[in-house]
Design a protein around this motif. Structure first.
Motif, PDB file in Angstrom:
ATOM      1  N   VAL A 103       0.817  -1.393   0.351  1.00 19.29           N
ATOM      2  CA  VAL A 103       0.267  -0.010   0.096  1.00 19.29           C
ATOM      3  C   VAL A 103       0.584   1.321  -0.065  1.00 19.29           C
ATOM      4  O   VAL A 103       0.492   2.250  -0.303  1.00 19.29           O
ATOM      5  N   LEU A 104       2.222   1.189  -0.711  1.00 19.25           N
ATOM      6  CA  LEU A 104       3.014   2.808  -0.132  1.00 19.25           C
ATOM      7  C   LEU A 104       3.338   2.588  -1.408  1.00 19.25           C
ATOM      8  O   LEU A 104       4.129   1.522  -2.563  1.00 19.25           O
ATOM      9  N   TYR A 105       3.009   3.826  -1.293  1.00 14.34           N
ATOM     10  CA  TYR A 105       3.508   4.559  -3.012  1.00 14.34           C
ATOM     11  C   TYR A 105       5.122   5.536  -3.131  1.00 14.34           C
ATOM     12  O   TYR A 105       3.871   6.856  -2.552  1.00 14.34           O
ATOM     13  N   PRO A 106       5.945   5.247  -3.613  1.00 15.22           N
ATOM     14  CA  PRO A 106       6.999   6.037  -3.019  1.00 15.22           C
ATOM     15  C   PRO A 106       6.376   7.396  -4.913  1.00 15.22           C
ATOM     16  O   PRO A 106       6.111   6.688  -5.816  1.00 15.22           O
ATOM     17  N   SER A 107       6.646   8.495  -4.325  1.00 13.12           N
ATOM     18  CA  SER A 107       6.285   9.938  -5.160  1.00 13.12           C
ATOM     19  C   SER A 107       7.502  10.931  -5.771  1.00 13.12           C
ATOM     20  O   SER A 107       8.717  10.719  -5.090  1.00 13.12           O
ATOM     21  N   VAL A 108       8.232  11.495  -7.243  1.00 15.24           N
ATOM     22  CA  VAL A 108       9.013  11.689  -6.912  1.00 15.24           C
ATOM     23  C   VAL A 108       8.518  13.037  -8.157  1.00 15.24           C
ATOM     24  O   VAL A 108       7.375  13.201  -8.577  1.00 15.24           O
ATOM     25  N   LEU A 109       9.748  13.610  -7.914  1.00 14.32           N
ATOM     26  CA  LEU A 109       9.400  15.859  -9.186  1.00 14.32           C
ATOM     27  C   LEU A 109       9.030  14.330 -10.950  1.00 14.32           C
ATOM     28  O   LEU A 109      10.471  14.166 -11.126  1.00 14.32           O
ATOM     29  N   ASN A 110       8.390  15.232 -11.041  1.00 10.50           N
ATOM     30  CA  ASN A 110       8.563  14.427 -12.858  1.00 10.50           C
ATOM     31  C   ASN A 110       9.496  14.753 -13.381  1.00 10.50           C
ATOM     32  O   ASN A 110       9.695  16.691 -13.250  1.00 10.50           O
ATOM     33  N   GLY A 111      10.358  13.315 -14.008  1.00  9.87           N
ATOM     34  CA  GLY A 111      11.332  14.380 -14.336  1.00  9.87           C
ATOM     35  C   GLY A 111      12.788  13.641 -14.212  1.00  9.87           C
ATOM     36  O   GLY A 111      13.888  13.982 -14.581  1.00  9.87           O
ATOM     37  N   ASP A 112      12.441  13.498 -12.633  1.00 12.50           N
ATOM     38  CA  ASP A 112      13.747  13.330 -11.691  1.00 12.50           C
ATOM     39  C   ASP A 112      13.805  11.016 -11.519  1.00 12.50           C
ATOM     40  O   ASP A 112      13.453  10.508 -11.446  1.00 12.50           O
ATOM     41  N   ASP A 113      14.896  11.284 -12.933  1.00 15.14           N
ATOM     42  CA  ASP A 113      14.911  10.096 -13.476  1.00 15.14           C
ATOM     43  C   ASP A 113      15.751   8.949 -12.710  1.00 15.14           C
ATOM     44  O   ASP A 113      15.365   8.243 -12.483  1.00 15.14           O
TER      45      ASP A 113
ATOM     46  N   ARG B  23       4.350   1.642  -9.742  1.00 11.12           N
ATOM     47  CA  ARG B  23       3.946   2.468  -8.498  1.00 11.12           C
ATOM     48  C   ARG B  23       4.838   3.606  -7.905  1.00 11.12           C
ATOM     49  O   ARG B  23       4.461   4.105  -7.054  1.00 11.12           O
ATOM     50  N   ILE B  24       5.857   4.179  -8.659  1.00 12.48           N
ATOM     51  CA  ILE B  24       6.436   5.613  -8.601  1.00 12.48           C
ATOM     52  C   ILE B  24       5.244   6.537  -9.223  1.00 12.48           C
ATOM     53  O   ILE B  24       5.490   6.530 -10.464  1.00 12.48           O
ATOM     54  N   VAL B  25       4.880   7.290  -8.420  1.00 15.66           N
ATOM     55  CA  VAL B  25       4.354   8.219  -8.017  1.00 15.66           C
ATOM     56  C   VAL B  25       5.151   9.826  -9.294  1.00 15.66           C
ATOM     57  O   VAL B  25       5.536  10.172  -8.751  1.00 15.66           O
ATOM     58  N   ARG B  26       4.723  10.126 -10.292  1.00 13.28           N
ATOM     59  CA  ARG B  26       5.548  11.212 -10.596  1.00 13.28           C
ATOM     60  C   ARG B  26       4.616  12.503 -10.372  1.00 13.28           C
ATOM     61  O   ARG B  26       3.223  12.946 -11.621  1.00 13.28           O
ATOM     62  N   LEU B  27       5.456  13.566  -9.622  1.00 13.95           N
ATOM     63  CA  LEU B  27       4.228  14.794  -9.401  1.00 13.95           C
ATOM     64  C   LEU B  27       4.568  15.695  -9.731  1.00 13.95           C
ATOM     65  O   LEU B  27       5.672  15.965 -10.100  1.00 13.95           O
ATOM     66  N   PRO B  28       4.323  17.283 -10.028  1.00 14.65           N
ATOM     67  CA  PRO B  28       4.691  18.328 -10.876  1.00 14.65           C
ATOM     68  C   PRO B  28       5.206  19.043  -9.547  1.00 14.65           C
ATOM     69  O   PRO B  28       5.528  18.556  -8.420  1.00 14.65           O
ATOM     70  N   PRO B  29       6.276  20.028  -9.749  1.00 11.83           N
ATOM     71  CA  PRO B  29       7.086  20.482  -9.066  1.00 11.83           C
ATOM     72  C   PRO B  29       6.637  21.117  -7.364  1.00 11.83           C
ATOM     73  O   PRO B  29       6.709  21.466  -6.946  1.00 11.83           O
ATOM     74  N   SER B  30       4.634  21.705  -8.057  1.00 11.95           N
ATOM     75  CA  SER B  30       4.175  22.167  -6.808  1.00 11.95           C
ATOM     76  C   SER B  30       3.744  21.968  -5.878  1.00 11.95           C
ATOM     77  O   SER B  30       3.372  21.885  -4.618  1.00 11.95           O
ATOM     78  N   GLU B  31       3.953  20.122  -6.102  1.00 11.78           N
ATOM     79  CA  GLU B  31       3.677  19.124  -5.346  1.00 11.78           C
ATOM     80  C   GLU B  31       4.715  18.404  -4.858  1.00 11.78           C
ATOM     81  O   GLU B  31       5.489  18.222  -3.695  1.00 11.78           O
TER      82      GLU B  31
ATOM     83  N   GLY C  53      15.648  22.167  -3.937  1.00 14.13           N
ATOM     84  CA  GLY C  53      15.231  21.107  -4.607  1.00 14.13           C
ATOM     85  C   GLY C  53      14.689  19.889  -4.572  1.00 14.13           C
ATOM     86  O   GLY C  53      13.392  20.570  -3.640  1.00 14.13           O
ATOM     87  N   PRO C  54      14.965  18.941  -5.090  1.00 14.26           N
ATOM     88  CA  PRO C  54      13.253  17.974  -6.047  1.00 14.26           C
ATOM     89  C   PRO C  54      13.244  17.451  -4.374  1.00 14.26           C
ATOM     90  O   PRO C  54      13.532  16.445  -3.762  1.00 14.26           O
ATOM     91  N   CYS C  55      11.855  16.774  -4.334  1.00 14.77           N
ATOM     92  CA  CYS C  55      11.693  16.220  -3.409  1.00 14.77           C
ATOM     93  C   CYS C  55      11.077  14.302  -3.800  1.00 14.77           C
ATOM     94  O   CYS C  55      10.544  14.377  -4.549  1.00 14.77           O
ATOM     95  N   SER C  56      10.946  12.989  -2.544  1.00 13.00           N
ATOM     96  CA  SER C  56      10.379  12.722  -2.614  1.00 13.00           C
ATOM     97  C   SER C  56       9.901  11.748  -1.589  1.00 13.00           C
ATOM     98  O   SER C  56       9.877  11.714  -0.468  1.00 13.00           O
ATOM     99  N   GLU C  57       7.952  11.863  -1.647  1.00  9.26           N
ATOM    100  CA  GLU C  57       7.534  11.647  -0.647  1.00  9.26           C
ATOM    101  C   GLU C  57       6.909   9.927  -0.333  1.00  9.26           C
ATOM    102  O   GLU C  57       7.121   9.793  -1.337  1.00  9.26           O
ATOM    103  N   ILE C  58       7.077   9.653   0.416  1.00  7.67           N
ATOM    104  CA  ILE C  58       6.471   8.519   0.067  1.00  7.67           C
ATOM    105  C   ILE C  58       4.657   8.187   1.127  1.00  7.67           C
ATOM    106  O   ILE C  58       4.765   8.658   2.053  1.00  7.67           O
ATOM    107  N   LEU C  59       3.654   7.857   0.030  1.00  7.72           N
ATOM    108  CA  LEU C  59       2.215   7.765   0.022  1.00  7.72           C
ATOM    109  C   LEU C  59       2.064   6.657   0.900  1.00  7.72           C
ATOM    110  O   LEU C  59       2.203   5.559   0.509  1.00  7.72           O
ATOM    111  N   ILE C  60       0.972   6.602   1.507  1.00  9.11           N
ATOM    112  CA  ILE C  60       0.462   5.409   1.728  1.00  9.11           C
ATOM    113  C   ILE C  60      -1.372   4.990   1.739  1.00  9.11           C
ATOM    114  O   ILE C  60      -1.919   5.900   1.422  1.00  9.11           O
ATOM    115  N   ASP C  61      -1.518   4.131   0.380  1.00 11.17           N
ATOM    116  CA  ASP C  61      -3.223   4.285  -0.097  1.00 11.17           C
ATOM    117  C   ASP C  61      -3.796   3.573   1.747  1.00 11.17           C
ATOM    118  O   ASP C  61      -4.096   2.883   2.008  1.00 11.17           O
TER     119      ASP C  61
END
Length: 895
Positions: A123-133, A149-157, A169-177
């Motif tokens: 139920v865990l989904y890491p998110s990254v800045l869109n473009g941070d390969d 399972r890796i979510v790409r999100l815009p700079p606003s997020e 710098g860019p962020c990377s979040e851990i989300l839980i469903d």
């Protein structure tokens, strides 16, 4: 898993990974951009900005935080809270993206039996800045998760900066469903379904301009990368405890349980009541922690935030049906839960409760006065036939008197009025916009430090010798004007001079900067101010008073810096005097009389301290006596350096909101344990060198906070000399031979004056009553009732009542009599109505007559059928009120 256990597992995990575990800083830090610490990284900001060199390469903390922009939303959603704790791990040029991801994922997914949180990977989904390969690849390799399972999100997020030039710098979040009950599948904006509970910030960009936290201009890469993470302790707590939100966790819900006990209401039975319970639970914890860290309620800044929080608790408890004092009932519950971690809550609780009780008492009075203001405004609207209570009036009640809008809405509804809520909200929005604009205007101070950081990088810290000497031979490192290098300063011009070494004390800890001169070949500077814009760097603001100074190359020019000896002597006396008066206050009033701020300059000091009531003359005298006994005892003054924990164990007092070096602090003691405080100021070597200490005043500087002022040294003697001169003049003026006779002589004069005033009052009343016969003779006959309705200019309330009583008594007992007199004085109307028994038998009542005139004069009042009194402010309507008396009597008798 209890919150305390989550906190322990977090710090243990990172300690085992080589991190220095740093205790939570105070909620109050000396930062022009922040009222409160609002993120876990704030205490580490100087390291990320390059202002200071971190004493460790990697660190972890659980930082207490306050955020208040959405205070009105607290309780309405499960996402908004004012106090929270942020768990964070930090790297300063050590590990970067891979290390941060590895450490976070390991703690989150490791089984609880092995010391982790044991969250299900499915139920865990890491998110990254869109473009941070790079981040995508690392998450896939470290976790084994598939690409979808890796979510790409815009700079606003998923981009972070401080909103000012500096690192980002860019962020990377851990989300839980949390499941479909909380939102649509893969809808990352769907409320609470995909809940972010840990944010990893990869500090890698040098930001040159920032329009928001994600809309930035990047000048290039940082010279040194860093990691700043934040894991919300409350969010993880309700996830691991199987609760719906933060309000139901083990550290918050006990307050709701106590509120249920007090109110008889049940949480979960009514949505509106649930919001009120959540507001109470959140705000009581925030108030507790703010008062503990030294905030006292006030009308601006930090004090205003605390005032709003505490009053929202009181108001919501009243809405839940509890009218008695509430803070004293709720605070112990929060203390017992939070005190498991912050043990100083128990030590400081007496002071916390004293501040809270004073604020609640003040608010209860505000509710009374605010209700009166509302009633007058509502009566005026009804008189004018207006059915809407203006948004400007509601805003005035809220902003000026602390009157909650929900109370205004409730009272307006009871009065049959609506409220212009849109107008109120608009004014509130304007106020928030002004506050944001002001905060934005204050931001950017970090950018101004660039030149100072450059000097530090090039030359290192200033050799600061203020404790050792008053004179140094120094070399110039930089000459500045308005933040820029300049080649020359001419006679009369002001600039900033940076030296390699200096004897000048830079303003800090409440002590004013030193004065003095800096001599150069062919001239000299007058030192106007001394500051530390960057830790370790001392900058002198100077004016050329003789000659012309050409900067030349850094280090080339030799200068002679000399502190004004008399200035430093007076400053040392005042600063040591501040410590003495603080110790004396604690001796006289008790240990809760703690300093909350101070300022001292040569010969003068002021000290703010937590206390809820004015000191009596006896207490002030006792404080002064304790101080001067300490001076006479010639107590030794000494200082030593030690770690902060050692200083606290030793009993040293640390001031609220001050920041102290993690390795060593300076402890100043006077008379051993009698006075031990953390302090970086300059001091005398024995208490007798303070000379004298004369208390000159004591006053309130906000709810629960007092200020005492005093003179020391030569200024103290000058003050006493001026007092002696005044006594001498009074001796001559009053024609007494001994100064000790002055009090008796003044007392005689006061008694004679009182006697004369009484005689004058007798004559005035006699003149007033002499008119009573004429007033009674002019009574109108209204259907068999003798009616006196008269306006008297210059008569106050007491005069009017005396006159009405006298006039009524002038009629025969068999006559029906009504007397109403309206006095007009000082822009106010005083009205008294009276009837006799025969008039009352005809249905006439003094109270009814008062009600007939009160709306016209813009006031109210009350009483009984035989006599009633009131007042108002509409002096222009008095004649109409006189006519209304006649009309009211006529209508009653006819009926």
């Amino acid at each position: 898993m209890e919150t305390a256990e989550i906190r322990r597992r977090f710090t243990d995990h990172f300690a085992a990974a080589g991190h220095t575990v740093v205790p939570s800083a105070s909620l109050l830090l000396d930062d022009p951009n922040l009222l409160f610490v609002n993120a876990g990284m704030v205490p580490f900001k100087p390291y990320f900005l390059g202002q200071e060199t971190p004493p460790f390469k990697r660190a972890a903390s659980v930082q207490k935080c306050i955020r208040t922009p959405d205070i009105e939303e607290v309780g309405k959603t499960t996402r908004h809270g004012t106090f929270f704790e942020m768990c964070g791990n930090f790297s300063f040029g050590d590990y970067f993206k891979e290390g941060a991801i590895q450490l976070a994922w390991e703690l989150v997914t490791k089984s609880q039996a092995d010391g982790g949180f044991g969250l299900d990977e499915s139920v865990l989904y890491p998110s990254v800045l869109n473009g941070d390969d790079e981040a995508v690849a690392l998450w896939k390799r470290i976790t084994g998760l598939p690409d979808d399972r890796i979510v790409r999100l815009p700079p606003s997020e998923n981009y972070w900066s401080m909103g000012v030039p500096g690192p980002g710098g860019p962020c990377s979040e851990i989300l839980i469903d949390r499941g479909p009950a909380f939102g649509a599948d893969r809808d990352w904006d769907a409320g609470d379904r995909y809940l972010e509970f840990w944010n990893l910030v990869f500090m890698q960009d040098d930001i040159s301009a920032a329009r928001s936290k994600y809309d930035v201009d990047i000048a290039g890469p940082l010279a040194q990368t860093g990691i700043d993470t934040g894991m919300g302790l409350e969010r993880v707590a309700y996830l691991l405890q199987g609760k719906a939100n933060m309000y139901e966790t083990d550290v918050v819900f006990p307050v709701i349980e106590k509120a249920m006990e007090l109110t008889g209401k049940k949480y979960g039975a009514n949505p509106e009541d649930d919001v009120r319970f959540r507001v109470v639970a959140d705000h009581i914890r925030s108030s507790l922690m703010l008062i503990n860290d030294g905030v006292t309620p006030g009308n601006e800044g930090r004090g205003y935030v605390l005032r709003r929080l505490a009053r929202r608790v009181i108001r919501n408890m009243r809405l839940l049906g509890y009218e008695d004092p509430a803070l004293r009932e709720l605070l112990p519950v929060s203390r017992d839960r939070m005190g498991q971690t912050y043990t100083d809550l128990f030590d400081n609780y007496e002071r916390i409760l004293s501040v809270a009780n004073a604020e609640e008492e003040a608010f209860r009075k505000t509710l009374t006065s605010g209700t009166q203001i509302f009633d007058l405004a509502a009566a005026d609207l009804k008189k004018k036939g207006v059915a809407t209570f203006g948004g400007d009036k509601a805003f005035q009640l809220h902003d000026t008197y602390g009157f909650p809008i929900d109370l205004t809405l409730e009272m307006a509804s009871e009065a049959g009025l609506s409220v212009d809520e849109q107008g109120f909200r608009s004014l509130m929005a304007e106020q928030r916009d002004r506050a944001k604009a002001d905060a934005k205007a204050k931001k950017g101070g970090h950018a101004d430090l660039t030149v100072y950081r450059g000097i530090m990088d090039a030359h290192g810290p200033t050799e600061w010798l203020a404790y050792e000497t008053l004179e140094t031979e120094s070399r110039q490192l930089a000459l500045l004007q308005e933040g820029k290098d300049v080649p020359v300063l001419r006679n009369g011009e002001i600039g900033e001079l940076v030296l390699d070494r200096t004897p000048f004390y830079a303003e800090s800890g409440g002590q004013a900067a030193d004065a003095g001169i800096i001599e150069f070949d062919g001239g000299r500077f007058e030192v106007l101010d001394v500051q530390r814009p960057v830790k370790g760097l001392v900058v002198h603001q100077v004016r050329v008073v003789d000659g012309e100074y050409a900067a030349g190359a850094a280090g080339a020019a030799t200068l002679h810096a000399r502190v004004d000896h008399d200035w430093r002597t007076g400053a040392r006396q005042a600063h040591s005097g501040t410590h003495v008066i603080h110790a004396a206050l604690r001796e006289v009033l008790g240990p809760t009389a703690l300093q909350s701020g101070s300022y001292n300059r040569p010969g003068y000091l002021r000290l703010d301290f937590g206390w809820t009531q004015a000191l009596t003359p006896t207490q002030l005298k006792d404080v002064e006596e304790v101080c001067n006994n300490a001076l006479r005892a010639d107590l030794p003054v000494s200082w030593d350096y030690m770690t902060l924990p050692q200083a606290r164990d030793w009993g040293a007092i640390a001031l609220f909101g001050e920041t102290y070096d993690d390795s060593k602090v300076r402890v100043v003691e006077i008379g051993g344990p009698w006075s031990r405080e953390l302090c970086g100021g300059t001091h005398v070597s024995h208490s007798s060198q303070i000379g004298t200490l004369v208390v000159t005043g004591e006053a309130s500087v906000g709810s629960g906070n007092r200020r005492i002022e005093a003179f020391t040294g030569l200024e103290g003697f000058k003050y006493l000399s001026r007092e002696r001169d005044i006594v001498g003049e009074l001796t001559d003026l009053l024609k007494v031979t001994q100064t000790s006779d002055i009090v008796g002589r003044v007392g005689e004069l006061v008694e004679r004056l009182k006697g004369a005033e009484k005689e004058i009052e007798k004559v005035r009343v006699a003149q007033l009553l002499a008119a009573g016969g004429d007033i009674a003779a002019a009574a109108q006959d209204v259907n068999g009732v003798k009616v006196v309705a008269k306006r008297i200019d210059g008569a106050g309330g007491g005069d009017v009542r005396t006159l009405v009583t006298d006039v009524r008594a002038r009629f025969a007992p068999s006559e029906a009599v009504v007397v109403v007199v309206l006095g007009v004085a000082d822009g106010k109307v005083s009205v008294v109505a009276a009837t006799n028994e025969v008039a009352r038998d005809k249905g006439l009542s003094a109270n009814d007559l008062l009600r007939a005139v009160s709306p016209l004069i813009g006031g109210k009042g009350g009483g009984k059928a035989d006599m009633a009194q009131g007042g108002g402010t509409e002096t222009g309507e008095v004649d109409a009120a006189v006519a209304a008396v006649i009309a009211s009597v006529q209508q009653t008798v006819q009926a």
